[in-house]
Design a protein around this motif. Sequence first.
Motif, PDB file in Angstrom:
ATOM      1  N   SER A   1       0.692   0.409   5.594  1.00  0.00           N
ATOM      2  CA  SER A   1      -0.040   0.444   4.331  1.00  0.00           C
ATOM      3  C   SER A   1      -1.518   0.711   4.599  1.00  0.00           C
ATOM      4  N   ILE A   2      -2.140   1.419   3.703  1.00  0.00           N
ATOM      5  CA  ILE A   2      -3.535   1.813   3.865  1.00  0.00           C
ATOM      6  C   ILE A   2      -4.461   0.621   3.632  1.00  0.00           C
ATOM      7  N   ARG A   3      -4.152  -0.167   2.657  1.00  0.00           N
ATOM      8  CA  ARG A   3      -5.021  -1.286   2.299  1.00  0.00           C
ATOM      9  C   ARG A   3      -4.407  -2.597   2.795  1.00  0.00           C
ATOM     10  N   PRO A   4      -5.161  -3.360   3.582  1.00  0.00           N
ATOM     11  CA  PRO A   4      -4.633  -4.647   4.029  1.00  0.00           C
ATOM     12  C   PRO A   4      -4.571  -5.618   2.851  1.00  0.00           C
ATOM     13  N   PRO A   5      -3.725  -6.626   2.944  1.00  0.00           N
ATOM     14  CA  PRO A   5      -3.643  -7.575   1.832  1.00  0.00           C
ATOM     15  C   PRO A   5      -4.978  -8.280   1.613  1.00  0.00           C
ATOM     16  N   ALA A   6      -5.272  -8.549   0.362  1.00  0.00           N
ATOM     17  CA  ALA A   6      -6.549  -9.182   0.018  1.00  0.00           C
ATOM     18  C   ALA A   6      -6.553 -10.633   0.487  1.00  0.00           C
ATOM     19  N   GLN A   7      -7.674 -11.047   1.007  1.00  0.00           N
ATOM     20  CA  GLN A   7      -7.825 -12.423   1.436  1.00  0.00           C
ATOM     21  C   GLN A   7      -9.041 -13.012   0.741  1.00  0.00           C
ATOM     22  N   ALA A   8      -8.912 -14.246   0.336  1.00  0.00           N
ATOM     23  CA  ALA A   8     -10.029 -14.908  -0.321  1.00  0.00           C
ATOM     24  C   ALA A   8     -11.051 -15.330   0.734  1.00  0.00           C
ATOM     25  N   ARG A   9     -12.293 -15.058   0.461  1.00  0.00           N
ATOM     26  CA  ARG A   9     -13.365 -15.459   1.368  1.00  0.00           C
ATOM     27  C   ARG A   9     -14.302 -16.398   0.617  1.00  0.00           C
ATOM     28  N   PHE A  10     -14.525 -17.556   1.185  1.00  0.00           N
ATOM     29  CA  PHE A  10     -15.400 -18.526   0.567  1.00  0.00           C
ATOM     30  C   PHE A  10     -16.542 -18.850   1.522  1.00  0.00           C
ATOM     31  N   ALA A  11     -17.727 -18.870   0.996  1.00  0.00           N
ATOM     32  CA  ALA A  11     -18.875 -19.267   1.808  1.00  0.00           C
ATOM     33  C   ALA A  11     -18.882 -20.792   1.902  1.00  0.00           C
ATOM     34  N   ALA A  12     -19.338 -21.284   3.020  1.00  0.00           N
ATOM     35  CA  ALA A  12     -19.363 -22.729   3.227  1.00  0.00           C
ATOM     36  C   ALA A  12     -20.322 -23.386   2.234  1.00  0.00           C
ATOM     37  N   GLY A  13     -19.865 -24.430   1.563  1.00  0.00           N
ATOM     38  CA  GLY A  13     -20.720 -25.172   0.641  1.00  0.00           C
ATOM     39  C   GLY A  13     -20.850 -24.542  -0.732  1.00  0.00           C
ATOM     40  N   ARG A  14     -20.152 -23.472  -0.997  1.00  0.00           N
ATOM     41  CA  ARG A  14     -20.231 -22.831  -2.327  1.00  0.00           C
ATOM     42  C   ARG A  14     -18.886 -22.892  -3.019  1.00  0.00           C
ATOM     43  N   GLN A  15     -18.936 -23.036  -4.319  1.00  0.00           N
ATOM     44  CA  GLN A  15     -17.722 -23.038  -5.115  1.00  0.00           C
ATOM     45  C   GLN A  15     -17.342 -21.600  -5.449  1.00  0.00           C
TER      46      GLN A  15
ATOM     47  N   GLY B   1       1.411  11.380   1.821  1.00  0.00           N
ATOM     48  CA  GLY B   1       0.592  10.663   0.861  1.00  0.00           C
ATOM     49  C   GLY B   1       1.084  10.822  -0.564  1.00  0.00           C
ATOM     50  N   LEU B   2       1.809  11.912  -0.823  1.00  0.00           N
ATOM     51  CA  LEU B   2       2.290  12.165  -2.171  1.00  0.00           C
ATOM     52  C   LEU B   2       3.638  11.524  -2.473  1.00  0.00           C
ATOM     53  N   THR B   3       4.504  11.450  -1.475  1.00  0.00           N
ATOM     54  CA  THR B   3       5.845  10.922  -1.720  1.00  0.00           C
ATOM     55  C   THR B   3       6.409  10.285  -0.459  1.00  0.00           C
ATOM     56  N   ASP B   4       7.374   9.385  -0.646  1.00  0.00           N
ATOM     57  CA  ASP B   4       8.047   8.742   0.480  1.00  0.00           C
ATOM     58  C   ASP B   4       9.370   9.427   0.812  1.00  0.00           C
ATOM     59  N   ASN B   5       9.858  10.282  -0.068  1.00  0.00           N
ATOM     60  CA  ASN B   5      11.118  10.980   0.128  1.00  0.00           C
ATOM     61  C   ASN B   5      10.928  12.098   1.156  1.00  0.00           C
ATOM     62  N   ILE B   6      11.743  12.106   2.214  1.00  0.00           N
ATOM     63  CA  ILE B   6      11.612  13.089   3.293  1.00  0.00           C
ATOM     64  C   ILE B   6      11.847  14.509   2.784  1.00  0.00           C
ATOM     65  N   ASP B   7      12.840  14.692   1.914  1.00  0.00           N
ATOM     66  CA  ASP B   7      13.129  16.044   1.408  1.00  0.00           C
ATOM     67  C   ASP B   7      11.951  16.608   0.616  1.00  0.00           C
ATOM     68  N   ASP B   8      11.334  15.760  -0.188  1.00  0.00           N
ATOM     69  CA  ASP B   8      10.167  16.205  -0.953  1.00  0.00           C
ATOM     70  C   ASP B   8       8.985  16.492  -0.032  1.00  0.00           C
ATOM     71  N   GLN B   9       8.826  15.685   1.009  1.00  0.00           N
ATOM     72  CA  GLN B   9       7.749  15.924   1.976  1.00  0.00           C
ATOM     73  C   GLN B   9       7.931  17.265   2.668  1.00  0.00           C
ATOM     74  N   VAL B  10       9.173  17.578   3.013  1.00  0.00           N
ATOM     75  CA  VAL B  10       9.468  18.855   3.673  1.00  0.00           C
ATOM     76  C   VAL B  10       9.106  20.016   2.759  1.00  0.00           C
ATOM     77  N   GLU B  11       9.482  19.922   1.510  1.00  0.00           N
ATOM     78  CA  GLU B  11       9.199  21.004   0.561  1.00  0.00           C
ATOM     79  C   GLU B  11       7.691  21.179   0.341  1.00  0.00           C
ATOM     80  N   ILE B  12       6.984  20.083   0.169  1.00  0.00           N
ATOM     81  CA  ILE B  12       5.537  20.152  -0.070  1.00  0.00           C
ATOM     82  C   ILE B  12       4.818  20.744   1.136  1.00  0.00           C
ATOM     83  N   ALA B  13       5.120  20.236   2.330  1.00  0.00           N
ATOM     84  CA  ALA B  13       4.448  20.722   3.532  1.00  0.00           C
ATOM     85  C   ALA B  13       4.794  22.178   3.809  1.00  0.00           C
TER      86      ALA B  13
END
Length: 97
Positions: A69-83, A31-43
């Motif tokens: 990825s933790i968060r899925p891409p944002a999708q626009a949601r529109f209610a029917a009949g509403r702007q 969660g802190l870094t994507d670098n494997i060497d840094d992950q090894v040192e932290i853990a």
Amino acid sequence: MPTPKKKPSSVRTSLRIEPPTLEEAIYAAQGLTDNIDDQVEIAARLMGLSEVDVRAAILKVAITKPRISIRPPAQARFAAGRQPVVVERRASRILIR
């Protein structure tokens, strides 16, 4: 208003400190870094283990579980009949005296 109760001074409280499990340390390092060497040192520092043992576990986890990825891409949601509502930011007004 009721008065708070005081603990007697003879009551002993104990504090137990447990190091994280290897899985928890690897998850935190990823969660802190994507670098494997840094992950090894932290853990390794979180666990108090040698970096060789931790590197083998991290590489095993990286192969079995691809990182998503933790968060899925944002999708626009529109209610029917509403702007949809559009919010725009206006520039602040400058007052000249």
